[in-house]
Design a protein around this motif. Structure first.
Motif, short mmCIF file in Angstrom:
data_model
loop_
_atom_site.label_atom_id
_atom_site.label_comp_id
_atom_site.label_asym_id
_atom_site.label_seq_id
_atom_site.Cartn_x
_atom_site.Cartn_y
_atom_site.Cartn_z
N THR A 55 1.19 -1.22 -0.08
CA THR A 55 -0.06 0.28 -0.20
C THR A 55 1.04 0.98 0.25
O THR A 55 1.73 1.28 0.93
CB THR A 55 -1.19 0.11 1.21
N THR A 79 1.40 -2.50 -8.12
CA THR A 79 -0.14 -2.18 -6.80
C THR A 79 -0.85 -1.07 -7.41
O THR A 79 -0.77 -0.19 -8.16
CB THR A 79 0.81 -1.74 -5.77
N ASP A 81 -2.95 -0.91 -4.73
CA ASP A 81 -2.97 0.58 -3.45
C ASP A 81 -2.48 1.30 -3.43
O ASP A 81 -1.21 1.35 -2.81
CB ASP A 81 -2.82 -0.89 -2.12
N HIS A 83 -3.02 5.98 -2.65
CA HIS A 83 -3.61 6.55 -2.69
C HIS A 83 -3.14 7.35 -2.18
O HIS A 83 -1.92 8.33 -1.82
CB HIS A 83 -3.96 6.15 -0.91
N ARG A 107 -6.61 -1.34 5.92
CA ARG A 107 -6.08 -3.00 5.41
C ARG A 107 -6.02 -4.45 6.42
O ARG A 107 -4.72 -5.49 6.05
CB ARG A 107 -4.39 -2.52 4.48
#
Length: 108
Positions: A55, A79, A81, A83, A107
């Motif tokens: 992440t 990835t 994931d 943000h 997560r």
């Protein structure tokens, strides 16, 4: 010698403040060297070999490690994931604590 070290102290401090890297500007010489060593080592990490789920949390207004760098890392890590914290700089875990906390908790 890094370009910043050749600048007058007042210019260095202003530059670190603008890019959100005041921690480097306040650090003692040995800590600055440690930070430089970490950055140099990071450049040699075989990121594409990371296989674990990852992440990434990035500040939209990060001037120390720009969003473009985060997008490149995202691509290398393969990835989805990723943000981007709106309005955050280099340390969203300090400035947008609740948002980062919620991402991490989701997560676990």
């Amino acid at each position: 010698k890094p370009i910043a070290r050749r600048m007058p102290k007042v210019v260095q401090k202003a530059m670190y403040k603008v890019i959100g890297a005041e921690d480097y500007g306040r650090a003692k010489a040995n800590m600055r060297k440690t930070m430089q060593n970490m950055l140099a080592a990071d450049k040699n990490l075989p990121i594409e070999k990371v296989k674990s789920k990852t992440t990434l949390i990035w500040g939209e207004k990060d001037h120390s490690t720009p969003l473009e760098s985060g997008l490149k890392l995202k691509k290398k890590l393969k990835t989805k994931d990723f943000h981007i914290i709106k309005g955050a700089g280099h340390s969203p875990h300090f400035t947008h604590t609740e948002t980062v906390k919620n991402i991490i908790l989701s997560r676990l």
